[in-house]
Design an enzyme around this catalytic site. Structure first.
Site, mmCIF file in Angstrom:
data_model
loop_
_atom_site.group_PDB
_atom_site.id
_atom_site.type_symbol
_atom_site.label_atom_id
_atom_site.label_comp_id
_atom_site.label_asym_id
_atom_site.label_seq_id
_atom_site.Cartn_x
_atom_site.Cartn_y
_atom_site.Cartn_z
ATOM 1 N N TYR A 1 -29.819 53.901 87.854
ATOM 2 C CA TYR A 1 -30.460 55.358 88.099
ATOM 3 C C TYR A 1 -30.714 55.408 89.616
ATOM 4 O O TYR A 1 -30.360 56.555 90.343
ATOM 5 C CB TYR A 1 -31.810 55.080 87.308
ATOM 6 C CG TYR A 1 -32.614 56.496 87.656
ATOM 7 C CD1 TYR A 1 -31.998 57.891 87.218
ATOM 8 C CD2 TYR A 1 -33.905 56.714 88.130
ATOM 9 C CE1 TYR A 1 -32.612 59.039 87.446
ATOM 10 C CE2 TYR A 1 -34.545 57.842 88.399
ATOM 11 C CZ TYR A 1 -33.971 58.927 87.899
ATOM 12 O OH TYR A 1 -34.703 60.139 88.053
ATOM 13 N N GLY B 1 -28.363 72.974 85.309
ATOM 14 C CA GLY B 1 -29.277 72.798 84.453
ATOM 15 C C GLY B 1 -30.343 74.124 84.270
ATOM 16 O O GLY B 1 -29.728 75.093 84.811
#
Length: 283
Positions: A173, A18
């Site tokens: 998550y 990222g």
């Protein structure tokens, strides 16, 4: 703590998953200001309709800060893509000293409402991606340690808090983020004799990013958050610490700063004043 004017990351090479925006970009710019080499592995080649920044604008910002950048348009979920990013990084910069597992997907839906496609996305990016990038960099990190270059793996994931509140509110998550944290726990033990520092870092409060704005709480939550600078400053202090003596930790950003005598955090507030800040997940 380094003295003013020191640039401990000068000439060091960081590879990050990222980093085209938000927290990852700020960490990369902080390293770039020292004169570090930075490889970004990101998919954002073209502008996103809702999110600012691409891998190319991020590279320009890091270079403006003083770094040298290899922007690698790739997918952290794909073995061959990550392996090629690692290969190109070593070919261009001569090695790898720092791995930052920054890429992360988020969906806080309860179990019955979470699409398996989203579950798989979070597992593949968060947990598997962190494991894969770390795994493929281990030989280069061992070489870095042998050369006395103070290698680190830093994963942006929370302390392993087994209070059922967190798993009970967003199980998919939580599994994905705790998988990242288990990677820290395991690799720190596995690599401790190699003098490679392996740690996680998490913010005390929510951080003003596009994800918070678009997926969590909108402008109201952003206004009660801190800026990405606090995460970047804490990450820098971890990455410049002595790796052999600093491994297996689950750091919180404000605790890292406090350990270095930085306790006035007002400059990191999105909204000046003494209003309440939003505590981040898992704390």
């Amino acid at each position: 703590m380094t003295a003013p004017g020191d640039k401990p990351l000068s000439g060091r090479t960081m590879i990050m998953s990222g980093g085209s925006r938000g927290i990852g970009l700020e960490i990369a710019k902080r390293a770039g200001a020292d004169g570090a080499n930075v490889t970004l592995i990101a998919k954002t080649d073209q502008p996103h309709p809702k999110l600012p920044g691409t891998i190319h604008t991020a590279a320009a910002e890091i270079e403006a800060a003083g770094g040298t950048v290899l922007p690698f348009v790739g997918d952290i979920r794909l073995d061959d893509s990550v392996a090629e990013a690692v290969r190109q990084t070593i070919e261009r910069f001569g090695g790898i000293d720092i791995v930052v597992n920054n890429a992360s997907a988020i969906d806080l839906s309860p179990t019955d409402a979470l699409a398996m496609k989203k579950y798989d996305l979070m597992q593949d990016i968060n947990c598997r991606g962190s494991f894969l990038l770390s795994k493929l960099c281990i030989p280069a990190l061992r070489d870095s340690a042998t050369a006395g270059r103070n290698p680190h793996i830093l994963t942006l994931s929370p302390p392993l808090n087994l209070d059922p509140k967190w798993a009970g509110s967003s199980l998919g998550y939580t599994i994905a983020k705790y998988g990242m944290s288990l990677t820290t726990l395991g690799l720190a033990e596995e690599l401790k004799d190699d003098r490679i520092g392996v740690n996680s870092l998490w913010p005390r409060t929510t951080i003003a990013t596009a994800a918070v704005r678009n997926l969590l709480g909108g402008e109201e939550m952003v206004s009660s958050s801190r800026t990405p600078d606090i995460y970047a400053d804490a990450a820098y202090l971890v990455l410049t610490s002595t790796a052999a003596d600093n491994t297996g930790n689950f750091f919180l950003d404000d605790e890292v700063l406090a350990a270095h005598g930085i306790t006035d955090l007002d400059k990191y507030r999105v909204t000046p004043g003494d209003g309440p800040l939003t505590t981040d997940l898992f704390l």
